[in-house]
Scaffold this motif. Structure first.
Motif, PDB file in Angstrom:
ATOM      1  N   MET A 183     -13.021  19.376   2.819  1.00 31.83           N
ATOM      2  CA  MET A 183     -11.785  20.293   2.335  1.00 31.83           C
ATOM      3  C   MET A 183     -10.548  19.583   3.121  1.00 31.83           C
ATOM      4  SD  MET A 183     -13.230  23.961   1.782  1.00 31.83           S
ATOM      5  CE  MET A 183     -14.088  24.226   3.432  1.00 31.83           C
ATOM      6  N   TYR A 184     -10.727  19.179   4.403  1.00 30.46           N
ATOM      7  CA  TYR A 184      -9.519  18.904   5.087  1.00 30.46           C
ATOM      8  C   TYR A 184      -8.758  17.458   4.662  1.00 30.46           C
ATOM      9  CZ  TYR A 184      -7.102  16.616   8.972  1.00 30.46           C
ATOM     10  OH  TYR A 184      -6.218  15.922   9.891  1.00 30.46           O
ATOM     11  N   ILE A 185      -9.529  16.533   4.420  1.00 24.62           N
ATOM     12  CA  ILE A 185      -9.210  15.376   4.050  1.00 24.62           C
ATOM     13  C   ILE A 185      -8.403  15.137   2.808  1.00 24.62           C
ATOM     14  CG2 ILE A 185     -10.933  13.777   5.263  1.00 24.62           C
ATOM     15  CD1 ILE A 185     -12.166  13.491   2.716  1.00 24.62           C
ATOM     16  N   PRO A 186      -7.117  14.546   2.715  1.00 20.63           N
ATOM     17  CA  PRO A 186      -6.239  14.581   1.713  1.00 20.63           C
ATOM     18  C   PRO A 186      -6.992  13.979   0.399  1.00 20.63           C
ATOM     19  CG  PRO A 186      -5.292  13.777   3.282  1.00 20.63           C
ATOM     20  CD  PRO A 186      -6.576  13.737   3.650  1.00 20.63           C
ATOM     21  N   PRO A 187      -6.471  14.379  -0.888  1.00 22.12           N
ATOM     22  CA  PRO A 187      -7.382  14.172  -1.989  1.00 22.12           C
ATOM     23  C   PRO A 187      -7.429  12.549  -2.458  1.00 22.12           C
ATOM     24  CG  PRO A 187      -4.975  14.924  -2.783  1.00 22.12           C
ATOM     25  CD  PRO A 187      -5.201  15.303  -1.270  1.00 22.12           C
ATOM     26  N   TYR A 188      -6.497  11.644  -1.757  1.00 26.86           N
ATOM     27  CA  TYR A 188      -6.405  10.318  -2.248  1.00 26.86           C
ATOM     28  C   TYR A 188      -6.799   9.642  -1.012  1.00 26.86           C
ATOM     29  CZ  TYR A 188      -3.445  11.679  -6.469  1.00 26.86           C
ATOM     30  OH  TYR A 188      -2.872  12.233  -7.438  1.00 26.86           O
ATOM     31  N   THR A 189      -7.514   9.947  -0.190  1.00 25.69           N
ATOM     32  CA  THR A 189      -8.345   9.295   0.861  1.00 25.69           C
ATOM     33  C   THR A 189      -9.047   8.280   0.540  1.00 25.69           C
ATOM     34  OG1 THR A 189      -7.844  11.113   2.413  1.00 25.69           O
ATOM     35  CG2 THR A 189      -9.571   9.574   2.964  1.00 25.69           C
ATOM     36  N   CYS A 190      -8.955   6.883   0.894  1.00 26.62           N
ATOM     37  CA  CYS A 190      -9.728   6.097   0.374  1.00 26.62           C
ATOM     38  C   CYS A 190      -9.952   4.829   1.644  1.00 26.62           C
ATOM     39  CB  CYS A 190      -9.249   5.211  -0.884  1.00 26.62           C
ATOM     40  SG  CYS A 190      -7.849   4.452  -0.696  1.00 26.62           S
ATOM     41  N   TYR A 191     -10.875   3.955   1.547  1.00 31.74           N
ATOM     42  CA  TYR A 191     -11.053   2.939   2.419  1.00 31.74           C
ATOM     43  C   TYR A 191     -10.530   1.793   1.742  1.00 31.74           C
ATOM     44  CZ  TYR A 191     -13.520  -0.635   5.512  1.00 31.74           C
ATOM     45  OH  TYR A 191     -13.700  -1.521   6.184  1.00 31.74           O
ATOM     46  N   VAL A 192      -9.345   1.352   2.464  1.00 30.83           N
ATOM     47  CA  VAL A 192      -8.717  -0.052   1.876  1.00 30.83           C
ATOM     48  C   VAL A 192      -9.144  -1.365   2.532  1.00 30.83           C
ATOM     49  CG1 VAL A 192      -6.773   1.509   1.066  1.00 30.83           C
ATOM     50  CG2 VAL A 192      -6.778   0.293   3.694  1.00 30.83           C
ATOM     51  N   GLY A 193      -9.789  -1.137   3.713  1.00 34.10           N
ATOM     52  CA  GLY A 193     -10.337  -2.442   4.297  1.00 34.10           C
ATOM     53  C   GLY A 193      -9.201  -3.288   4.689  1.00 34.10           C
ATOM     54  N   ALA A 194      -9.456  -4.480   5.007  1.00 36.30           N
ATOM     55  CA  ALA A 194      -8.465  -5.507   5.665  1.00 36.30           C
ATOM     56  C   ALA A 194      -8.011  -6.670   4.658  1.00 36.30           C
ATOM     57  CB  ALA A 194      -8.837  -6.149   6.927  1.00 36.30           C
ATOM     58  N   ASN A 195      -8.976  -7.339   4.189  1.00 31.40           N
ATOM     59  CA  ASN A 195      -8.574  -8.197   3.123  1.00 31.40           C
ATOM     60  C   ASN A 195      -7.752  -7.902   2.188  1.00 31.40           C
ATOM     61  OD1 ASN A 195     -10.131 -10.056   4.876  1.00 31.40           O
ATOM     62  ND2 ASN A 195     -11.937  -9.634   3.882  1.00 31.40           N
ATOM     63  N   CYS A 196      -8.020  -6.691   1.420  1.00 29.37           N
ATOM     64  CA  CYS A 196      -7.022  -6.163   0.483  1.00 29.37           C
ATOM     65  C   CYS A 196      -6.288  -5.132   0.835  1.00 29.37           C
ATOM     66  CB  CYS A 196      -8.069  -5.679  -0.506  1.00 29.37           C
ATOM     67  SG  CYS A 196      -9.237  -4.588  -0.076  1.00 29.37           S
ATOM     68  N   ASN A 197      -5.419  -5.152   1.948  1.00 25.02           N
ATOM     69  CA  ASN A 197      -4.968  -4.310   2.806  1.00 25.02           C
ATOM     70  C   ASN A 197      -3.292  -4.194   1.997  1.00 25.02           C
ATOM     71  OD1 ASN A 197      -4.361  -2.100   4.323  1.00 25.02           O
ATOM     72  ND2 ASN A 197      -4.777  -3.134   6.332  1.00 25.02           N
ATOM     73  N   GLU A 198      -3.082  -4.415   0.747  1.00 25.41           N
ATOM     74  CA  GLU A 198      -1.685  -4.271   0.596  1.00 25.41           C
ATOM     75  C   GLU A 198      -0.983  -2.984   0.286  1.00 25.41           C
ATOM     76  OE1 GLU A 198      -2.098  -5.098  -3.707  1.00 25.41           O
ATOM     77  OE2 GLU A 198      -2.752  -3.234  -4.336  1.00 25.41           O
ATOM     78  N   VAL A 199      -1.904  -1.852   0.791  1.00 27.05           N
ATOM     79  CA  VAL A 199      -1.563  -0.592   0.953  1.00 27.05           C
ATOM     80  C   VAL A 199      -0.827  -0.539   2.028  1.00 27.05           C
ATOM     81  CG1 VAL A 199      -1.772   1.898   0.793  1.00 27.05           C
ATOM     82  CG2 VAL A 199      -2.945   0.304  -0.772  1.00 27.05           C
ATOM     83  N   LEU A 200      -1.228  -0.954   3.319  1.00 27.85           N
ATOM     84  CA  LEU A 200      -0.928  -0.741   4.525  1.00 27.85           C
ATOM     85  C   LEU A 200       0.131  -1.808   4.933  1.00 27.85           C
ATOM     86  CD1 LEU A 200      -4.571  -0.149   6.394  1.00 27.85           C
ATOM     87  CD2 LEU A 200      -2.750   1.626   5.643  1.00 27.85           C
TER      88      LEU A 200
END
Length: 308
Positions: free
Chosen positions: A173-190
């Motif tokens: 319930m605590y974690i936000p709805p769009y929490t996801c594992y983005v990894g390192a090789n495909c880390n375009e989000v970070l």
């Protein structure tokens, strides 16, 4: 829905409700309003969209799929522009890239899988499920775990569940709805260029480790939790674990007067509450203390997880 007794719903009705929570009712609206989406999305301020939080964890993947469907079969020219444009150009918080949407979908199902396995291992014969057959239990468990991140409806008395399940539900319930594992090789989000090691990519945040430690101790002490619930409860265990992680030494202690079945040999002392734990629980607490001593080296971990 809060005034409806969900436990009286049929299996088919529970399945339909579960699917509706997955895909979200607002997805169908996005297809109807696609023709004017370009003009609207360009005028929307990105920061304002962040406050428009969706409770449906699969809203971005379903939104992207609906746009693709509209472009493929309804032949909307706007759909091609949306699918080929980067997410920062659209300036809509819920419009994620194809890769990010895919990672979000796998992460959401991963959270469900973890809950399903743990719930089945500990509460398959729960009081509210004991009289059901295997298929009905499967539907009930699926409906229960999906609701931890959606509408919160329940078919079971949560008070009868194990404290380890409570802690897991609290974390979900605590974690936000769009929490996801983005990894390192495909880390375009970070937007980071440094190379990560595999171990670093798999690291969780400190809060995640605390939740794991609390769940494990609730499992090892589940017998005492049932026999002595006033002393052994989830809150008392959380206090002890956080104290050990911070290397503080603060303890709730143990109160013999709170025992439901009074032990004549029990003496209330200002000793550590963990002194009444099992050997397995004490060992986990020792690991927690060592892990907290080294917190300097993992405080910034968990970057492979995107919380939004």
């Amino acid at each position: 829905m809060s005034v409806v007794e969900i436990e009286y719903f049929s299996n088919n009705q529970l399945l339909i409700l579960t699917l509706l929570m997955f895909i979200g009712g607002d997805i169908f609206i996005s297809i109807v309003g696609l023709q004017c989406s370009i003009a609207k999305l360009r005028l929307i301020n990105k920061e304002e969209n962040k406050n428009d939080d969706k409770s449906n964890t699969l809203y971005p993947p379903c939104l992207r799929f609906s746009v693709w469907f509209a472009g493929k079969f309804i032949k909307k020219a706007e759909a091609k522009y949306l699918l080929e444009s980067p997410s920062h150009e659209i300036c809509y918080f819920h419009w994620l890239s194809a890769r990010h949407s895919t990672l979000l979908m796998f992460s959401a199902f991963g959270f469900l899988f973890v809950q399903f396995v743990m719930f089945c291992c500990m509460e398959w014969n729960a009081r509210g499920l004991s009289e059901l057959n295997d298929y009905e239990r499967f539907i009930g468990v699926l409906f229960e775990i999906v609701n931890t991140r959606y509408s919160g409806e329940t078919i079971l008395d949560l008070w009868s569940l194990a404290p380890a399940i409570w802690v897991l539900f609290i974390f979900m319930m605590y974690i936000p709805p769009y929490t996801c594992y983005v990894g390192a090789n495909c880390n375009e989000v970070l937007k980071t260029k440094r190379r990560h090691k595999i171990v670093e990519d798999l690291m969780f945040s400190p809060l995640s480790y605390l939740v794991i430690f609390v769940i494990l101790i609730c499992i090892t002490e589940r017998k005492k939790i049932q026999e002595d619930p006033l002393n052994f409860n989830a809150l008392s265990i959380v206090i002890e674990v956080v104290s050990a992680y911070g290397n503080v030494g603060y303890s709730k202690a143990y109160n013999c007067d709170a025992q439901l079945k009074r032990d004549a040999d029990c003496v209330s002392r200002w000793i550590g509450f963990s002194g009444k734990w099992s050997d397995e629980g004490k060992l986990i607490l020792i690991v927690t203390m060592l892990f907290g001593t080294l917190k300097k080296y993992h405080l910034n971990e968990g970057r492979s997880w995107k919380l939004m």
